[in-house]
Design a protein around this motif. Structure first.
Motif, PDB file in Angstrom:
ATOM      1  N   MET A   1       0.847  -1.196   0.000  1.00 45.95           N
ATOM      2  CA  MET A   1       0.000   0.000   0.000  1.00 45.95           C
ATOM      3  C   MET A   1       0.881   1.244   0.000  1.00 45.95           C
ATOM      4  O   MET A   1       1.656   1.478   0.922  1.00 45.95           O
ATOM      5  N   LEU A 197      -5.629   3.915   9.690  1.00 48.47           N
ATOM      6  CA  LEU A 197      -5.008   2.632   9.380  1.00 48.47           C
ATOM      7  C   LEU A 197      -6.038   1.579   8.973  1.00 48.47           C
ATOM      8  O   LEU A 197      -5.783   0.775   8.062  1.00 48.47           O
ATOM      9  N   GLU A 198      -7.176   1.560   9.610  1.00 50.67           N
ATOM     10  CA  GLU A 198      -8.200   0.556   9.278  1.00 50.67           C
ATOM     11  C   GLU A 198      -8.646   0.685   7.824  1.00 50.67           C
ATOM     12  O   GLU A 198      -8.814  -0.325   7.118  1.00 50.67           O
ATOM     13  N   THR A 201      -5.891  -0.632   5.526  1.00 49.68           N
ATOM     14  CA  THR A 201      -5.857  -2.094   5.543  1.00 49.68           C
ATOM     15  C   THR A 201      -6.970  -2.669   4.679  1.00 49.68           C
ATOM     16  O   THR A 201      -6.752  -3.610   3.898  1.00 49.68           O
ATOM     17  N   ALA A 204      -6.128  -2.203   0.980  1.00 50.84           N
ATOM     18  CA  ALA A 204      -5.121  -3.163   0.536  1.00 50.84           C
ATOM     19  C   ALA A 204      -5.757  -4.532   0.290  1.00 50.84           C
ATOM     20  O   ALA A 204      -5.442  -5.212  -0.700  1.00 50.84           O
ATOM     21  N   GLU A 205      -6.657  -4.939   1.159  1.00 53.83           N
ATOM     22  CA  GLU A 205      -7.338  -6.225   0.991  1.00 53.83           C
ATOM     23  C   GLU A 205      -8.206  -6.236  -0.260  1.00 53.83           C
ATOM     24  O   GLU A 205      -8.427  -7.287  -0.870  1.00 53.83           O
ATOM     25  N   ASP A 226       1.808   3.800  12.391  1.00 53.14           N
ATOM     26  CA  ASP A 226       0.810   3.252  11.465  1.00 53.14           C
ATOM     27  C   ASP A 226       1.409   3.072  10.074  1.00 53.14           C
ATOM     28  O   ASP A 226       1.220   2.029   9.425  1.00 53.14           O
ATOM     29  N   VAL A 230       2.061  -0.221   7.700  1.00 52.32           N
ATOM     30  CA  VAL A 230       1.582  -0.352   6.323  1.00 52.32           C
ATOM     31  C   VAL A 230       2.727  -0.787   5.411  1.00 52.32           C
ATOM     32  O   VAL A 230       2.565  -1.660   4.550  1.00 52.32           O
ATOM     33  N   ALA A 233       3.531  -4.477   6.006  1.00 54.74           N
ATOM     34  CA  ALA A 233       2.503  -5.340   5.417  1.00 54.74           C
ATOM     35  C   ALA A 233       2.630  -5.398   3.903  1.00 54.74           C
ATOM     36  O   ALA A 233       2.445  -6.452   3.286  1.00 54.74           O
ATOM     37  N   SER A 234       2.998  -4.274   3.297  1.00 50.12           N
ATOM     38  CA  SER A 234       3.151  -4.236   1.844  1.00 50.12           C
ATOM     39  C   SER A 234       4.307  -5.128   1.391  1.00 50.12           C
ATOM     40  O   SER A 234       4.220  -5.790   0.356  1.00 50.12           O
ATOM     41  N   THR A 237       3.141  -8.782   1.468  1.00 51.31           N
ATOM     42  CA  THR A 237       1.994  -9.161   0.637  1.00 51.31           C
ATOM     43  C   THR A 237       2.394  -9.180  -0.818  1.00 51.31           C
ATOM     44  O   THR A 237       2.880  -8.171  -1.341  1.00 51.31           O
TER      45      THR A 237
END
Length: 241
Positions: A1, A197-198, A201, A204-205, A226, A230, A233-234, A237
């Motif tokens: 993201m 952040l939510e 997320t 991204a999903e 935050d 991100v 997580a990027s 993923t």
């Protein structure tokens, strides 16, 4: 993201955009730094996270009241590692060709600036650019074909929902899901309504590649921690095929 800060420029200052009501925009009040000077604002944003891109809306240029080329060039000279995406509302092909060669920044071609799809196609052919599929509260802005025909789209597409900008309303998930489903291997970016952040997320999903963010950065809802989460997580993923 890919989180991309937004810089809305009007009258030499950074302003707070809200719902696309440009005549009502006022100088930004940010928790990151006092005042609304563009250089100070960008420096404060870069202290939050090592952003790779910055989206600049030159609102004076969009409204035909001058522009901020000198300011954007000065920012680019200081922040050399930043890629600038700049929306000036330009539709003239020769001007866009010159922008592609000289800058400053990579041009954002916004559908709201065009009356027909051929004009959008010519603008995209003029040089490497980012397409913004613009919407207001009533729906798509500009030629409907530019919204409906994914074959027209370049490799990077912004879904801009002006009615949600600065409105704390959340992203336009339904519209974004539709664009992502039709985008193929193009990268889709969300603009308007990102609260924290939510939301990032959830985007991204959904398969969204990045998000344009302003208010949540300036009022502290998105923190350095935050944004670091991100980025982690990027990295973990895999890209959507």
């Amino acid at each position: 993201m890919d989180v991309i800060p937004v810089l809305d420029l009007m009258g030499g200052q950074v302003v707070h955009a809200r719902r696309g009501e440009r005549d009502a925009y006022r100088p930004i009040a940010s928790r990151l730094t006092p005042g609304s000077d563009p250089l100070a604002i960008v420096a404060a944003l870069m202290a939050v996270a090592p952003f790779r891109r910055l989206y600049v809306a030159d609102l004076d240029a969009i409204r035909g009241r001058g522009g901020h080329d000198a300011t954007i060039s000065a920012l680019a000279a200081v922040f050399r590692d930043l890629e600038f995406w700049v929306d000036r509302g330009e539709s003239d092909v020769r001007s866009l060709q010159r922008r592609a060669r000289q800058g400053p920044g990579r041009t954002v071609v916004g559908t709201e600036s065009f009356d027909d799809a051929f004009g959008v196609k010519r603008a995209l052919w003029a040089g490497k650019s980012v397409l913004s599929l613009d919407h207001d509260a009533s729906g798509p802005l500009g030629p409907r074909e530019a919204h409906d025909d994914a074959k027209m789209w370049p490799s990077r597409v912004i879904v801009m929902t002006l009615a949600r900008v600065g409105a704390d309303a959340g992203p336009d998930f339904e519209r974004l899901a539709d664009v992502v489903a039709r985008a193929g291997d193009r990268q889709v970016y969300a603009a308007g309504g990102i609260r924290g952040l939510e939301d990032l997320t959830a985007l991204a999903e959904l398969g969204v590649a990045g998000a344009l963010v302003a208010s949540a950065l300036h009022d502290g809802r998105l923190t350095s921690a935050d944004l670091a989460a991100v980025r982690r997580a990027s990295l973990q993923t895999p890209r959507r095929p």
